[in-house]
Write a protein that holds these residues in place. Structure first.
Motif, mmCIF file in Angstrom:
data_model
loop_
_atom_site.group_PDB
_atom_site.id
_atom_site.type_symbol
_atom_site.label_atom_id
_atom_site.label_comp_id
_atom_site.label_asym_id
_atom_site.label_seq_id
_atom_site.Cartn_x
_atom_site.Cartn_y
_atom_site.Cartn_z
ATOM 1 N N MET A 202 0.839 -1.195 0.000
ATOM 2 C CA MET A 202 0.000 0.000 0.000
ATOM 3 C C MET A 202 0.877 1.250 0.000
ATOM 4 O O MET A 202 1.822 1.354 0.771
ATOM 5 N N ARG A 203 0.636 2.213 -0.892
ATOM 6 C CA ARG A 203 1.523 3.355 -1.010
ATOM 7 C C ARG A 203 1.378 4.299 0.168
ATOM 8 O O ARG A 203 0.353 4.324 0.839
ATOM 9 N N ASN A 204 2.413 5.082 0.399
ATOM 10 C CA ASN A 204 2.376 6.055 1.482
ATOM 11 C C ASN A 204 1.429 7.187 1.130
ATOM 12 O O ASN A 204 1.418 7.688 0.015
ATOM 13 N N LYS A 205 0.634 7.580 2.078
ATOM 14 C CA LYS A 205 -0.316 8.669 1.883
ATOM 15 C C LYS A 205 0.337 10.011 2.194
ATOM 16 O O LYS A 205 1.134 10.132 3.108
ATOM 17 N N VAL A 206 0.016 11.014 1.420
ATOM 18 C CA VAL A 206 0.422 12.391 1.707
ATOM 19 C C VAL A 206 -0.786 13.091 2.283
ATOM 20 O O VAL A 206 -1.798 13.236 1.612
ATOM 21 N N HIS A 207 -0.712 13.472 3.530
ATOM 22 C CA HIS A 207 -1.878 14.058 4.188
ATOM 23 C C HIS A 207 -2.137 15.466 3.687
ATOM 24 O O HIS A 207 -1.340 16.059 2.979
ATOM 25 N N ALA A 208 -3.249 16.002 4.092
ATOM 26 C CA ALA A 208 -3.704 17.283 3.559
ATOM 27 C C ALA A 208 -2.819 18.450 3.958
ATOM 28 O O ALA A 208 -3.021 19.552 3.488
ATOM 29 N N ALA A 209 -1.853 18.232 4.788
ATOM 30 C CA ALA A 209 -0.921 19.308 5.113
ATOM 31 C C ALA A 209 -0.008 19.605 3.933
ATOM 32 O O ALA A 209 0.619 20.650 3.864
ATOM 33 N N THR A 210 0.065 18.670 2.967
ATOM 34 C CA THR A 210 0.885 18.853 1.781
ATOM 35 C C THR A 210 0.023 19.358 0.647
ATOM 36 O O THR A 210 -1.004 18.792 0.345
ATOM 37 N N VAL A 211 0.462 20.445 -0.001
ATOM 38 C CA VAL A 211 -0.328 21.031 -1.082
ATOM 39 C C VAL A 211 -0.180 20.197 -2.334
ATOM 40 O O VAL A 211 0.918 19.866 -2.747
ATOM 41 N N TYR A 212 -1.302 19.853 -2.970
ATOM 42 C CA TYR A 212 -1.316 19.114 -4.223
ATOM 43 C C TYR A 212 -1.684 20.120 -5.295
ATOM 44 O O TYR A 212 -2.838 20.436 -5.508
ATOM 45 N N SER A 213 -0.693 20.665 -5.996
ATOM 46 C CA SER A 213 -0.937 21.742 -6.947
ATOM 47 C C SER A 213 -1.216 21.213 -8.333
ATOM 48 O O SER A 213 -0.943 20.052 -8.637
ATOM 49 N N ASP B 272 -18.650 -0.035 -7.662
ATOM 50 C CA ASP B 272 -17.519 -0.955 -7.517
ATOM 51 C C ASP B 272 -16.272 -0.166 -7.113
ATOM 52 O O ASP B 272 -15.700 0.555 -7.913
ATOM 53 N N PHE B 273 -15.870 -0.325 -5.856
ATOM 54 C CA PHE B 273 -14.704 0.392 -5.338
ATOM 55 C C PHE B 273 -13.432 -0.460 -5.398
ATOM 56 O O PHE B 273 -12.447 -0.145 -4.732
ATOM 57 N N SER B 274 -13.440 -1.524 -6.173
ATOM 58 C CA SER B 274 -12.308 -2.457 -6.157
ATOM 59 C C SER B 274 -11.026 -1.872 -6.722
ATOM 60 O O SER B 274 -9.922 -2.297 -6.359
ATOM 61 N N GLN B 275 -11.147 -0.880 -7.631
ATOM 62 C CA GLN B 275 -9.972 -0.273 -8.227
ATOM 63 C C GLN B 275 -9.679 1.092 -7.594
ATOM 64 O O GLN B 275 -10.607 1.844 -7.305
ATOM 65 N N PRO B 276 -8.403 1.403 -7.377
ATOM 66 C CA PRO B 276 -8.069 2.722 -6.800
ATOM 67 C C PRO B 276 -8.428 3.853 -7.750
ATOM 68 O O PRO B 276 -8.056 3.830 -8.921
ATOM 69 N N GLN B 277 -9.179 4.814 -7.258
ATOM 70 C CA GLN B 277 -9.577 5.979 -8.038
ATOM 71 C C GLN B 277 -9.442 7.227 -7.185
ATOM 72 O O GLN B 277 -9.216 7.149 -5.970
ATOM 73 N N SER B 278 -9.624 8.376 -7.805
ATOM 74 C CA SER B 278 -9.529 9.642 -7.092
ATOM 75 C C SER B 278 -10.917 10.230 -6.893
ATOM 76 O O SER B 278 -11.708 10.310 -7.840
ATOM 77 N N PHE B 279 -11.212 10.654 -5.676
ATOM 78 C CA PHE B 279 -12.518 11.192 -5.319
ATOM 79 C C PHE B 279 -12.358 12.547 -4.627
ATOM 80 O O PHE B 279 -11.341 12.829 -4.001
ATOM 81 N N PHE B 280 -13.407 13.362 -4.758
ATOM 82 C CA PHE B 280 -13.469 14.642 -4.056
ATOM 83 C C PHE B 280 -14.794 14.664 -3.305
ATOM 84 O O PHE B 280 -15.858 14.592 -3.919
ATOM 85 N N PHE B 281 -14.740 14.724 -1.969
ATOM 86 C CA PHE B 281 -15.946 14.696 -1.139
ATOM 87 C C PHE B 281 -16.489 16.100 -0.923
ATOM 88 O O PHE B 281 -15.762 16.998 -0.486
ATOM 89 N N ILE C 3 -13.180 3.018 -0.072
ATOM 90 C CA ILE C 3 -12.164 3.751 -0.831
ATOM 91 C C ILE C 3 -10.793 3.561 -0.204
ATOM 92 O O ILE C 3 -9.797 3.319 -0.897
ATOM 93 N N ARG C 4 -10.726 3.645 1.094
ATOM 94 C CA ARG C 4 -9.450 3.449 1.781
ATOM 95 C C ARG C 4 -8.946 2.025 1.584
ATOM 96 O O ARG C 4 -7.746 1.807 1.372
ATOM 97 N N ALA C 5 -9.849 1.047 1.619
ATOM 98 C CA ALA C 5 -9.456 -0.353 1.443
ATOM 99 C C ALA C 5 -8.942 -0.621 0.031
ATOM 100 O O ALA C 5 -8.100 -1.503 -0.182
ATOM 101 N N SER C 6 -9.441 0.134 -0.950
ATOM 102 C CA SER C 6 -9.033 -0.054 -2.347
ATOM 103 C C SER C 6 -7.778 0.734 -2.694
ATOM 104 O O SER C 6 -7.325 0.711 -3.834
ATOM 105 N N ASP C 7 -7.215 1.448 -1.719
ATOM 106 C CA ASP C 7 -6.059 2.319 -1.930
ATOM 107 C C ASP C 7 -6.411 3.489 -2.829
ATOM 108 O O ASP C 7 -5.550 4.028 -3.535
#
Length: 210
Positions: free
Chosen positions: A1-12, A41-50, A79-83
């Motif tokens: 599972m890849r390392n997460k970059v928390h929201a303290a890091t700006v994603y520009s 189907d959340f089986s594949q890792p995707q990008s979401f905006f809540f 979503i977390r389980a699917s990376d």
């Protein structure tokens, strides 16, 4: 599972990426693909905006929770389980804090005006509760605050001028389009903003089938 970059890091925004908002006077509503969150189907890792309303269902005041809280909380876990990745920006955090505060204000009768409640010593406990929940949100998200240099703000204002859209919603939709993210919301207002939507809102699902 890849390392997460928390929201303290700006994603520009990536260099050279041009954000394309919806046109100010579209002849037709932009096509939208809407998925039911209960069967997605959340089986594949995707990008979401809540959207803010989703975070309120998951981490809002206890008195505000309803059956939708479990639906969206379950989606977050999948979503977390699917990376997969969940993105957030400062506008969402601001809306969450303000909405949480006003929900708490409506639950009490000691103050007649929100500002009095906000400035009272008793608000500190509410602020601490909000801060606790915001920290939980940040642990589950990556930051994608908009680069206003890359956003055609005058065009967004032109769209806003029509009186049909909320300004923040226009920015959220533009962020999702520019980064190819799926927008998770319970808000019917996103039915014609040209973003892929994931929702439990039966009215939205009824208008635009998956």
């Amino acid at each position: 599972m890849r390392n997460k970059v928390h929201a303290a890091t700006v994603y520009s925004l990536k260099p050279g990426v041009k954000v394309r908002p919806i046109k100010a006077h579209p002849a037709k509503a932009l096509p939208v693909k809407v998925h039911s969150i209960t069967s997605y189907d959340f089986s594949q890792p995707q990008s979401f905006f809540f959207d803010t309303n989703i975070w309120l269902y998951i981490y809002g005041p206890i008195s505000w929770q309803d059956p939708r809280s479990e639906i969206y909380s379950r989606a977050l876990k999948k979503i977390r389980a699917s990376d997969g990745s969940i993105y957030i920006n400062c506008m969402i955090i601001s809306e969450f804090i303000n909405a949480f505060s006003r929900i708490e204000f409506k639950q009490q009768s000691e103050f007649s005006r929100y500002k009095e409640f906000r400035n009272s010593p008793g608000f500190r406990a509410v602020a601490q509760d909000i801060a606790y929940n915001v920290r939980k949100i940040l642990k589950n998200t990556l930051a994608c605050d908009s680069d206003f240099i890359s956003i055609d703000l005058p065009e967004i204002i032109d769209i806003f001028e029509q009186g049909k859209y909320d300004f923040n919603d226009l920015v959220f939709a533009e962020v999702c389009r520019s980064k190819g993210m799926i927008f998770v919301t319970h808000d019917k207002d996103f039915s014609d903003m040209g973003v892929e939507v994931l929702t439990a809102n039966e009215r939205l699902l009824g208008e635009i089938e998956d």
